[in-house]
Design an enzyme around this catalytic site. Structure first.
Site, PDB file in Angstrom:
ATOM      1  N   ASP A  82       0.992  -1.462  -0.050  1.00 51.52           N
ATOM      2  CA  ASP A  82       0.027   0.125  -0.297  1.00 51.52           C
ATOM      3  C   ASP A  82       0.675   1.182  -0.122  1.00 51.52           C
ATOM      4  OD1 ASP A  82      -2.424   1.016   0.133  1.00 51.52           O
ATOM      5  OD2 ASP A  82      -2.946   0.441   2.469  1.00 51.52           O
ATOM      6  N   HIS A 172      -7.909   9.388   4.035  1.00 51.27           N
ATOM      7  CA  HIS A 172      -7.483   8.564   5.107  1.00 51.27           C
ATOM      8  C   HIS A 172      -6.955   8.658   6.527  1.00 51.27           C
ATOM      9  CE1 HIS A 172      -5.119   7.501   1.228  1.00 51.27           C
ATOM     10  NE2 HIS A 172      -5.145   6.490   1.580  1.00 51.27           N
ATOM     11  N   ASN A 222     -10.613   0.014   0.526  1.00 53.05           N
ATOM     12  CA  ASN A 222      -9.526   0.112   1.694  1.00 53.05           C
ATOM     13  C   ASN A 222      -9.922   0.666   2.924  1.00 53.05           C
ATOM     14  OD1 ASN A 222      -7.809  -0.163  -0.876  1.00 53.05           O
ATOM     15  ND2 ASN A 222      -5.964   1.291  -0.077  1.00 53.05           N
TER      16      ASN A 222
HETATM   17  P1  13P Z   1      -9.007   4.883   6.391  1.00 50.85           P
HETATM   18  O1  13P Z   1      -7.590   5.558   6.792  1.00 50.85           O
HETATM   19  O2  13P Z   1     -10.336   5.651   6.472  1.00 50.85           O
HETATM   20  O3  13P Z   1      -8.831   3.667   6.759  1.00 50.85           O
HETATM   21  O4  13P Z   1      -7.979   4.532   4.687  1.00 50.85           O
HETATM   22  C1  13P Z   1      -7.219   3.220   4.682  1.00 50.85           C
HETATM   23  C2  13P Z   1      -6.521   3.135   3.236  1.00 50.85           C
HETATM   24  O5  13P Z   1      -6.950   3.530   2.524  1.00 50.85           O
HETATM   25  C3  13P Z   1      -5.269   2.378   2.904  1.00 50.85           C
HETATM   26  O6  13P Z   1      -4.743   2.895   1.580  1.00 50.85           O
END
Ligand code: 13P
Length: 276
Positions: A82, A172, A222
Site C-alpha cells: 500500500d 485517510h 481500503n
Molecule cells: P482508512 O484510513 O480510511 O482506513 O483508509 C485506509 C487506506 O486507504 C489505506 O490505503
C-alpha cells in the site's frame, strides 16, 4: 493474471473486494479466518512502515503463506503493498512475492506519475499495479485535491495500470463532519475508462456511500483506521478489566473479536461474501 481476475469479477458483478491493512501475524490471522468464514476474497494491505516493522517484505509474504497453509485458507488472498513511495520499494515487494503494489506518485507532476507507473506495468507483467491520481486527503478533509478526469484518462491510456485510485472526496484517517463524495466524478470516470477503481479512506463511511461507490465502478475498498481503532479499543478494555495480566498472548488475543466484527460487517456491506 489470475488474482487480477478476482478484482475484475467484482467490478463486473457489482461488489467490492475489501483491502484490510494488516500489521502482524495475529492481525492477519483474524482477518483471514473471518474472510474464510464468509467465503470472501481478500486483499491484505501492507505499508512500507509495516514491512519495516515486520523485518522486511519477505516476512510479510511468509506470514501470509504460512497462515494460509496452517489455517486451511481456501479463499483468494492478494498480498498488496500500500502507498509505496518509490519504485525500489515496489520492486523489493515484487521480488518477495507480493501479488500487487500501489505506486503512490500522486504528489508528483502527472508526467512523473505516468512514467513510473508505466515502467512498473511493463516490467512486471505478473503483478497488479495500482496508481493514484489527484490527492486523497487525510484526517478530516485536509488536503483533498480532486482528480481531474483528463489526468485519469491519460494515465490509463499511457500506462494501462490495472487499478486506479481517484481522489473523489474520501480521506485517510478519521473524517471531520460529513464526508462529501463526488459521485459525478465517478460517473465521468466510468464513462471514459473501463477499469476497476480503488476507494482509499474507507473507514468511517456510511453503507450508502459504499454501495453508491461500488455501483459506480469501485471494486477495491481500503480499510485501515477502523481496524486500528478496533484493535486499540480491545487492548485498552482488556488491560482495564485485567490490570494484572502480563501475558502478551492473552492481551493480544483479546483483539480478535473486535477485528472480526469489523471485517464481517464490511464484507456484507461490500457484497463480497460467498464470492470466493
Ligand atoms: P482508512 O484510513 O480510511 O482506513 O483508509 C485506509 C487506506 O486507504 C489505506 O490505503
Amino acid at each position: 493474471m489470475k488474482k487480477y481476475e478476482e478484482i475484475i469479477k467484482a467490478y463486473k458483478n457489482g461488489y467490492a473486494i475489501p483491502q484490510f491493512n494488516t500489521i502482524d501475524a495475529e492481525y492477519t490471522r483474524y482477518i483471514l479466518e473471518e474472510c474464510e468464514k464468509e467465503k470472501s476474497p481478500v486483499i491484505l494491505g501492507v505499508s512500507e512502515k509495516v514491512a519495516n516493522h515486520l523485518g522486511g517484505f519477505k516476512v510479510a509474504r511468509n506470514i501470509v503463506d504460512t497462515l494460509i497453509e496452517e489455517l486451511n485458507i481456501t479463499i483468494p488472498v492478494i498480498l498488496h503493498l500500500d502507498h509505496a513511495k518509490s519504485k525500489e520499494s515496489c520492486e523489493k515487494a515484487i521480488k518477495a512475492g507480493f501479488d500487487s503494489v500501489m505506486i503512490d506518485y500522486s504528489a508528483y507532476p502527472l508526467e512523473e506519475n505516468i512514467k513510473i507507473t508505466k515502467s512498473l506495468v511493463l516490467e512486471n507483467p505478473n503483478t497488479i499495479i495500482e496508481c493514484e491520481v489527484g490527492t486523497i486527503g487525510k484526517n478530516g478533509n485536509e488536503g483533498i485535491v480532486y482528480s481531474d478526469i483528463k489526468d485519469i484518462e491519460r494515465i490509463k491510456r499511457e500506462t494501462n495500470a490495472h487499478l486506479i485510485a481517484p481522489s473523489f472526496g474520501t480521506v485517510h484517517g478519521v473524517y471531520k463532519g460529513e464526508p462529501k463524495l463526488n459521485f459525478e466524478l465517478l460517473d465521468e470516470i466510468k464513462n471514459k475508462i473501463d477499469t476497476p477503481l480503488v476507494m482509499h479512506g474507507g473507514s468511517g463511511l456510511s453503507d450508502e456511500n459504499f454501495k453508491k461507490s461500488i455501483a459506480k465502478g469501485v471494486a477495491k475498498i481500503n480499510i485501515n483506521t477502523e481496524l486500528k481503532q478496533a484493535w486499540t479499543k480491545s487492548i485498552r478494555k482488556f488491560l482495564n478489566d485485567n490490570p494484572n495480566e502480563t501475558d502478551p498472548v492473552f492481551i493480544i488475543k483479546s483483539t480478535g473479536v473486535e477485528i472480526k466484527k469489523v471485517v464481517s460487517n464490511l464484507i456484507h456491506v461490500f457484497g463480497s461474501n460467498n464470492k470466493a
